[in-house]
Design an enzyme around this catalytic site. Structure first.
Site, mmCIF file in Angstrom:
data_model
loop_
_atom_site.group_PDB
_atom_site.id
_atom_site.type_symbol
_atom_site.label_atom_id
_atom_site.label_comp_id
_atom_site.label_asym_id
_atom_site.label_seq_id
_atom_site.Cartn_x
_atom_site.Cartn_y
_atom_site.Cartn_z
ATOM 1 N N ASN A 170 153.531 52.862 3.159
ATOM 2 C CA ASN A 170 152.853 51.702 2.580
ATOM 3 C C ASN A 170 153.751 50.476 2.754
ATOM 4 O OD1 ASN A 170 151.737 49.753 0.936
ATOM 5 N ND2 ASN A 170 151.488 51.075 -0.852
ATOM 6 N N CYS A 191 149.772 44.270 -2.754
ATOM 7 C CA CYS A 191 149.079 44.958 -1.658
ATOM 8 C C CYS A 191 147.829 44.213 -1.181
ATOM 9 C CB CYS A 191 148.701 46.376 -2.075
ATOM 10 S SG CYS A 191 150.156 47.371 -2.387
ATOM 11 N N HIS A 239 143.630 49.059 3.097
ATOM 12 C CA HIS A 239 145.069 48.950 2.827
ATOM 13 C C HIS A 239 145.661 50.360 2.797
ATOM 14 C CE1 HIS A 239 148.849 48.407 0.945
ATOM 15 N NE2 HIS A 239 148.477 48.994 -0.179
HETATM 16 O O1 UT7 Z 1 149.881 50.165 -2.741
HETATM 17 C C1 UT7 Z 1 150.234 50.243 -4.091
HETATM 18 C C2 UT7 Z 1 149.300 51.102 -4.794
HETATM 19 N N1 UT7 Z 1 149.810 52.449 -4.912
HETATM 20 C C3 UT7 Z 1 149.008 53.462 -4.812
HETATM 21 O O2 UT7 Z 1 147.847 53.266 -4.528
HETATM 22 C C4 UT7 Z 1 149.521 54.858 -5.136
HETATM 23 C C5 UT7 Z 1 148.516 55.604 -5.980
HETATM 24 N N2 UT7 Z 1 148.997 56.910 -6.471
HETATM 25 C C6 UT7 Z 1 149.306 57.921 -5.656
HETATM 26 O O3 UT7 Z 1 149.170 57.802 -4.456
HETATM 27 C C7 UT7 Z 1 149.739 59.236 -6.260
HETATM 28 O O4 UT7 Z 1 149.618 59.168 -7.667
HETATM 29 C C8 UT7 Z 1 151.180 59.638 -5.864
HETATM 30 C C9 UT7 Z 1 151.237 60.022 -4.396
HETATM 31 C C10 UT7 Z 1 152.120 58.484 -6.134
HETATM 32 C C11 UT7 Z 1 151.637 60.857 -6.683
HETATM 33 O O5 UT7 Z 1 150.747 61.916 -6.551
HETATM 34 P P1 UT7 Z 1 150.287 62.707 -7.849
HETATM 35 O O6 UT7 Z 1 149.394 63.773 -7.389
HETATM 36 O O7 UT7 Z 1 149.722 61.721 -8.816
HETATM 37 O O8 UT7 Z 1 151.645 63.362 -8.334
HETATM 38 P P2 UT7 Z 1 152.385 63.227 -9.735
HETATM 39 O O9 UT7 Z 1 153.041 61.890 -9.833
HETATM 40 O O10 UT7 Z 1 151.471 63.637 -10.846
HETATM 41 O O11 UT7 Z 1 153.500 64.316 -9.587
HETATM 42 C C12 UT7 Z 1 153.176 65.704 -9.445
HETATM 43 C C13 UT7 Z 1 154.471 66.485 -9.381
HETATM 44 C C14 UT7 Z 1 155.446 66.145 -10.503
HETATM 45 O O12 UT7 Z 1 156.125 67.317 -10.838
HETATM 46 P P3 UT7 Z 1 155.675 68.202 -12.121
HETATM 47 O O13 UT7 Z 1 155.788 67.261 -13.284
HETATM 48 O O14 UT7 Z 1 154.268 68.614 -11.839
HETATM 49 O O15 UT7 Z 1 156.660 69.305 -12.110
HETATM 50 C C15 UT7 Z 1 156.407 65.197 -9.859
HETATM 51 O O16 UT7 Z 1 157.670 65.201 -10.468
HETATM 52 O O17 UT7 Z 1 155.157 66.162 -8.162
HETATM 53 C C16 UT7 Z 1 156.495 65.740 -8.470
HETATM 54 N N3 UT7 Z 1 156.889 64.752 -7.491
HETATM 55 C C17 UT7 Z 1 157.465 65.068 -6.311
HETATM 56 N N4 UT7 Z 1 157.803 66.238 -5.767
HETATM 57 C C18 UT7 Z 1 158.370 66.201 -4.542
HETATM 58 C C19 UT7 Z 1 156.724 63.406 -7.560
HETATM 59 N N5 UT7 Z 1 157.202 62.835 -6.446
HETATM 60 C C20 UT7 Z 1 157.665 63.836 -5.665
HETATM 61 C C21 UT7 Z 1 158.252 63.872 -4.392
HETATM 62 N N6 UT7 Z 1 158.581 65.074 -3.868
HETATM 63 N N7 UT7 Z 1 158.470 62.769 -3.667
#
Ligand code: UT7
Length: 333
Positions: free
Chosen positions: A290, A114, A260
Site C-alpha cells: 500500500n 489514501c 486504491h
Molecule cells: O490504506 C489504508 C487503509 N487500510 C486498510 O484498508 C487495511 C484494512 N485492514 C486490513 O487489511 C486487515 O485488518 C489487516 C490485514 C490489517 C489485518 O488482518 P486481520 O484479519 O484483521 O488480522 P488481525 O489484525 O485481527 O490479526 C489476526 C492475528 C493476530 O493474532 P492473534 O491475536 O489472533 O493471535 C495478530 O497478532 O494475526 C496476527 N498478526 C500477524 N501475524 C503474522 C497481525 N499481523 C501479523 C503479521 N504476521 N504481520
C-alpha cells in the site's frame, strides 16, 4: 465549458525490493500470513537510497511530462498529495516545484491520506474547469517505511506499506464527455483516530516532549484494521455508484476499475459486490504493498506503459483511507 483530460502519467518506485521473507527476519511474521491476509508479496523501500517523498515525485513528474510531450513551461500549477511530507512544514509541493525549477508557479498540498490522489485530482479539475489554469501537474508520493514499527509489535501495519510516487498531467479541453467526467469526495472525522499517526502533533506544549517515545500507539501509525476493512468495503462501492448515477452510467460501462491498493482482499470484496469480472479490475498491490495516495497513479502509469488507455475507454478510480476519507472519479480516455 471546460473539462480536464489526462495527457501524461508517470511513476517512480525505489529500486530496493523488500520481500515478505525479508520482513520475517525483522519481526515474527511469514509470507503465508501476509499473502493470505493482504495479497502482498513484496514492496519497495527508499531507505538507504538517496531519496525522499519530493524526490520520488520529481521522477514521477518528469516521466509524466515526457509522456505528455510537455515541459515545466507548459504547466501552470502543482497539486501535491502526501501523508509523509519531507518536512513538518512547508509541504512537499514547493520542494517538487523547486526541483522542477518552476519559478514562482503555485504548489498546493493536499492531505487526504489514501484518498489523496483523487482529492488532488478533484482540486486540479476544478481549477481547470473554472478557467484559472490550463495545465496542472498532480503528484502523489509516499515514504512509508521510515515511520513504521519494524518489530513484532508493529507487524500488523509494517507488512502492508511501501514507498513510491505517481504523477499525472491534466490539460484543459472543450471536448465534451472526455477526460474527468466527475469526482466525488467524502470524509468522516468521527473516525480520525481509527487510522492515524498522532505525533509529532500540537496537542502538547512542545512538539517533542520528553515522554514522546513512551506511547507507541502515538509515534507509529495506528490502525483498527477490522473496522477500517469493514468501512472500506462499504464506502468504496457506495461512492462508485454515486459517480455512475451522476453520469447516467452503470457498472457495465466501466472498462476498468482501479481501486486504491490497501489490501487485495478489500479489492476482491469490492469487485464481488460490484459483480465485476477479473479482467475489469486492476491490482498491483502484490508488487508494491500500500503506497497510500500513490497507489492509483502508479497503477495508471503501469496501464499507460501497457497501452491500456485506449480512446473512449472508461476507467473508474475509487479510494478509502485514514480520516476517514473516501472518493471516486470517472475518466473517459
Ligand atoms: O490504506 C489504508 C487503509 N487500510 C486498510 O484498508 C487495511 C484494512 N485492514 C486490513 O487489511 C486487515 O485488518 C489487516 C490485514 C490489517 C489485518 O488482518 P486481520 O484479519 O484483521 O488480522 P488481525 O489484525 O485481527 O490479526 C489476526 C492475528 C493476530 O493474532 P492473534 O491475536 O489472533 O493471535 C495478530 O497478532 O494475526 C496476527 N498478526 C500477524 N501475524 C503474522 C497481525 N499481523 C501479523 C503479521 N504476521 N504481520
Amino acid at each position: 465549458m471546460f473539462q480536464s483530460k489526462i495527457i501524461g502519467v508517470g511513476h517512480h518506485v525505489p529500486e530496493k525490493i523488500i520481500t515478505n521473507d525479508d520482513l520475517s527476519k525483522l519481526m515474527d511474521t511469514d509470507d503465508k500470513w501476509i499473502q493470505e491476509r493482504s495479497g502482498i508479496q513484496e514492496r519497495r523501500w527508499i531507505r538507504g537510497e538517496k531519496g525522499s517523498t519530493a524526490r520520488m515525485a520529481t521522477d514521477a513528474a518528469k516521466m509524466a511530462m515526457e509522456r505528455a510531450g510537455v515541459t515545466t513551461d507548459d504547466i501552470d500549477a502543482i497539486v501535491f498529495s502526501t501523508l509523509s511530507s519531507d518536512y513538518y512544514f512547508p509541504g512537499s509541493g514547493v520542494l517538487l516545484q523547486r526541483a522542477l525549477d518552476m519559478g514562482t508557479k503555485p504548489a498546493i498540498d493536499i492531505r487526504a491520506q489514501c484518498s489523496g490522489f483523487i482529492y488532488a485530482l478533484s482540486v486540479a479539475d476544478q481549477f481547470i474547469k473554472s478557467g484559472m489554469y490550463k495545465r496542472i501537474l498532480v503528484a502523489s508520493s509516499e515514504t512509508q517505511n521510515i515511520s513504521l514499527d519494524m518489530t513484532t509489535r508493529g507487524r500488523a501495519m509494517a507488512v502492508l506499506f511501501g514507498d513510491g510516487a505517481g504523477a499525472v498531467i491534466l490539460e484543459q479541453t472543450t471536448e465534451e464527455g472526455k477526460g474527468i467526467l466527475s469526482t466525488h469526495l467524502h470524509s468522516q472525522g468521527e473516525y480520525a483516530e481509527v487510522l492515524c499517526m498522532k505525533e509529532p502533533g500540537t496537542g502538547h506544549d512542545t512538539l517533542f516532549y520528553p515522554e514522546i517515545l513512551e506511547n507507541v500507539d502515538n509515534i507509529y501509525p495506528y490502525m483498527e484494521g477490522k473496522l477500517v476493512f469493514k468501512n472500506a468495503v462499504t464506502r468504496m462501492p457506495e461512492v462508485l455508484m454515486e459517480a455512475l448515477q451522476k453520469n447516467n452510467l452503470t457498472i457495465d460501462d466501466i472498462d476498468l476499475l482501479l481501486p486504491h491498493q490497501a489490501n487485495l482482499r478489500i479489492s476482491q470484496m469490492v469487485q464481488r459486490i460490484l459483480k465485476l469480472p477479473d479482467d475489469r479490475v486492476y491490482n498491483n498491490i502484490q508488487k508494491y504493498g500500500n503506497t497510500t495516495s500513490a497507489t492509483i497513479p502508479i497503477m495508471m502509469s503501469e496501464l499507460w506503459e501497457q497501452g491500456k488507455m485506449g480512446a473512449g475507454k472508461l476507467h473508474a478510480l475509487v479510494a478509502f483511507g485514514s480520516g476517514f476519507t473516501w472518493a471516486s472519479a470517472l475518466i473517459r480516455w
